[in-house]
Design a protein around this motif. Structure first.
Motif, mmCIF file in Angstrom:
data_model
loop_
_atom_site.group_PDB
_atom_site.id
_atom_site.type_symbol
_atom_site.label_atom_id
_atom_site.label_comp_id
_atom_site.label_asym_id
_atom_site.label_seq_id
_atom_site.Cartn_x
_atom_site.Cartn_y
_atom_site.Cartn_z
ATOM 1 N N ALA A 187 0.805 -1.222 0.000
ATOM 2 C CA ALA A 187 0.000 0.000 0.000
ATOM 3 C C ALA A 187 0.839 1.273 0.000
ATOM 4 O O ALA A 187 0.318 2.343 -0.308
ATOM 5 N N TYR B 262 -5.769 0.392 4.620
ATOM 6 C CA TYR B 262 -5.713 -0.298 3.339
ATOM 7 C C TYR B 262 -6.966 -0.045 2.505
ATOM 8 O O TYR B 262 -6.895 0.034 1.273
ATOM 9 N N TRP C 3 -6.030 0.700 -1.338
ATOM 10 C CA TRP C 3 -5.988 -0.442 -2.252
ATOM 11 C C TRP C 3 -6.809 -0.280 -3.537
ATOM 12 O O TRP C 3 -6.364 -0.745 -4.592
ATOM 13 N N GLU D 70 3.907 -1.124 5.688
ATOM 14 C CA GLU D 70 3.026 -0.422 6.625
ATOM 15 C C GLU D 70 3.756 0.726 7.306
ATOM 16 O O GLU D 70 3.214 1.816 7.491
#
Length: 710
Positions: free
Chosen positions: A311, A334, A338, A367
């Motif tokens: 991401a 996300y 996404w 992340e």
């Protein structure tokens, strides 16, 4: 009469011209009588090192028992338990696992309640929630929750002990035993090292292992051998297992090798040195990757690169057509990104390449990179448009040139805003480094420009300054994370090591100048030690006197610099002793539900103070939990508010409902200065400098009425 030989002192040894390690001083030189002189000298030096590290350990261990787990610790330790218990690193891969596993091992051996947790959504869902899992862990282990964390925290100072040994060893090799002891004393009595060295977080662990790995690499550069390259490679891998910021070493080490190649004198040919360096460098990198893989127990190593759902901007690209059907996820982070971004390796020749690193290392880095870069606002806006059925609008927003991001609210000197300051970390150093240490560090910097030194010595100085400079630049320019000094804690070993040069400089003086210099060094170390003793046990809240101290209003810094949720148990103790029969309004910046005291049989009568209208939302509107909610009006009485919330930080708040199992996780999302009206009042007491106690009168309530109007 034969003349007695004199053993050369370390500071008198001049390295050979090829840059190799100087020969060790003889261990067989004897004095007029008794044991060999070097043996006696080493004994007293060793005793001093043990005494200093013992003092550091004692201060750290005693202080950790007076406080409760901080915001990040609450999540780190339960995640570490799952690594031992389930042999997977899927929970909270936001950070590498080494420190969490070390902290969790004694807790795991103590047999906490874990089995019911694996049946809950916080574990079983595709994207497990580390925060919810941590809250579930607290609920089912409430009867000994704080005691279990004490077990975990008690092993954490081992990392700062390792860091102290690295600081001493490196400084000692450069500046002699006296320089090593000065550097070690600055480390031992540094309030910032004592503050974070007790916590189940990765900051001191990465600081110690990063400095230790770089020390081993420095020794390799001075004497390149396969054995030393192997040690450096394993150490580099261990550093990567502590924190993702240690990836910076992969950029810094080649630079250090190049500097030594160009500047340091050598008798070997350039081709030989370059060829050896390339081969050894590849070996170091390979060993570090193997160490990382072993640290993750090889979980997910070899998974195709194209199969990951990344991401971050670094690892994604726009999907074909600008929009795709994203995998389902309960992770809002996300969910925003996404639909408008996909793995950048997908559809390329690298798609099926087996990843040489563990899957949760790569996912964790991804992340962490989102946190460092911020969430693109265009994706949030596009997601909202997509949910509203406006597909074309969502595509236009996602593809816009706007690169603004949403990140953490940051605070400095009474100002709270959505973006940081380039000088934030320089200011944090100025505010939180003791005056005695500051004087020594500034003097050592000045000495760089007045003392003559060899080319070899200049290479060593460049080595010591490269890592802290790179860290400061990376955090100040490449990220917008202005959350705490802990993000640059890794600069401290190098600063304290290079301060050791003051000892041989002072000893090179003569007469009164030498006496004055020695007195100055002792006074500065004493001032640093006094600063540490004075703030004990509240090390997180340390600020030097020049900055105004920990109780300055407004505070210089908040969050992990001052108030990280560490004093909830201190507040409960104060309430028991001072207002045992009165309720208290509590706005707490932390991740422990204050209702835990009730679960432990210690009834705690608290309520949420009123929140400014329009500044609070329910965390889960669909939840059936019956919530009491914030008080509807401000009334005279006792209130306790965390300093971070007083100065405007938004946070997730717990509800004081008696139905604890229905509202155990945070229930309210407070934002935009929800409790700013408390800045109108003067606190009557402070708990550990981090929680402010107010006794409001009818007149105080009237003063705040305007700010609480709808």
């Amino acid at each position: 009469m034969a003349r007695k030989s004199r053993a050369p002192q370390r500071s008198e040894v001049v390295p050979p011209s090829d840059g190799r390690e100087p020969p060790e001083a003889s261990e067989h030189q004897t004095g007029p009588e008794g044991p060999p002189r070097d043996v006696r000298r080493f004994f007293w030096i060793g005793l001093a090192v043990v005494a200093l590290l013992g003092q550091h350990l004692g201060l750290a261990e005693r202080s950790l028992l007076t406080e409760n787990p901080t915001v990040d610790e609450v999540v780190h330790m339960p995640a570490g338990l799952t690594y031992w218990d389930q042999h997977t690193f899927r929970l909270y891969h936001h950070n590498p696992p080494l420190v969490k596993m070390v902290a969790a091992l004694p807790v795991w051996l103590a047999g906490p309640v874990l089995a019911p947790l694996y049946q809950r959504k916080s574990w079983s869902e595709r994207d497990p929630s580390q925060a919810n899992f941590a809250h579930d862990f607290a609920y089912v282990n409430a009867d000994r929750y704080f005691e279990l964390f004490d077990l975990a925290r008690m092993v954490m100072p081992l990392f700062s002990i390792i860091g102290g040994l690295v600081v001493f060893a490196w400084s000692c090799r450069l500046y002699g035993a006296g320089g090593g002891l000065l550097s070690l004393a600055l480390w031992v009595f540094c309030p910032n090292i004592l503050a974070h060295g007790r916590l189940v977080t990765s900051d001191v662990g990465s600081t110690a292992f990063g400095a230790g790995a770089t020390y081993l690499f420095w020794r390799y550069l001075r004497d390149p051998r396969w054995g030393r390259a192997s040690l450096a490679g394993v150490a580099l891998g261990l550093a990567q297992l502590t924190k993702f910021s240690m990836l910076l070493l992969y950029l810094v080490w080649p630079f250090l090798w190049l500097i030594r190649l160009v500047v340091a004198p050598a008798v070997e040919t350039w081709s030989l040195r370059i060829g050896r360096g390339v081969v050894h460098g590849a070996w170091v990198v390979a060993l570090s990757i193997l160490t990382i893989d072993a640290g993750y127990m090889f979980e997910g190593v070899g998974r195709p690169l194209g199969s990951f759902e990344f991401a971050s901007g670094s690892l994604t690209k726009p999907p074909p057509g600008g929009l795709r059907t994203a995998p389902p996820t309960r992770n809002q982070l996300y969910a925003w990104i996404w639909p408008f971004a996909q793995n950048r390796f997908r559809g390329t020749f690298l798609e099926n390449l087996p990843a040489p690193l563990p899957e949760h290392y790569l996912l964790g880095f991804d992340e962490q990179k989102i946190e460092a870069d911020g969430i693109p606002l265009r994706f949030i806006q596009a997601w909202n448009a997509l949910n509203a059925g406006d597909r074309s609008g969502a595509l236009a927003l996602a593809g816009s040139s706007d690169r603004s991001v949403a990140g953490y609210s940051v605070y400095l000197n009474g100002v709270l805003r959505g973006s940081g300051w380039w000088y934030y970390y320089l200011a944090a150093l100025a505010y939180k480094v003791p005056e005695g240490s500051c004087l020594l560090l500034l003097t050592s910097i000045a000495l760089l420009f007045v003392a003559r030194r060899s080319r070899e010595s200049w290479v060593d100085e460049i080595t010591l300054w490269t890592v802290p400079t790179a860290i400061l630049l990376a955090m100040s320019v490449l990220t917008d994370i202005n959350l705490g000094l802990r993000y640059i804690l890794a600069v401290f070993p190098y600063l304290y090591i290079q301060a050791g040069k003051l000892v041989p400089f002072v000893e090179s003086l003569a007469g009164r100048s030498r006496s004055f210099g020695r007195t100055g060094l002792i006074a500065c170390v004493g001032l640093t030690a006094l600063s540490s003793f004075a703030i004990h046990p509240d090390y997180l809240a340390y600020f030097n006197h020049v900055s105004g101290g920990p109780d300055r209003m407004p505070a210089r810094l908040i969050d992990s610099n001052l108030d990280w949720g560490q004093d909830l148990v201190g507040l409960r103790r104060w309430c028991r002793e001072n207002i045992p029969d009165e309720p208290i309004g509590l706005a707490y910046f932390g991740q422990i539900n204050p209702g835990i005291f009730t679960l432990r049989g210690d009834g705690f009568d608290w309520f949420l103070p009123p929140i400014r209208p329009g500044h609070v939302d329910r965390m889960d509107p669909a939840s059936p939990a019956r919530l009491l909610g914030p008080a509807r009006e401000l009334k005279p009485g006792w209130f306790a508010v965390s300093a971070s919330l007083v100065y405007g930080l938004g946070w997730r708040l717990y509800d004081p409902t008696p139905f604890l199992n229905e509202a155990w996780s945070p229930s309210w999302n407070a934002k935009d200065d929800p409790f700013g009206y408390f800045r109108l009042f003067e606190p009557v007491e402070r708990i550990g400098h981090s929680i402010l106690i107010y006794k409001l009168t009818a007149g105080d309530v009237a003063r705040a009425a305007q700010l609480l109007k709808p």
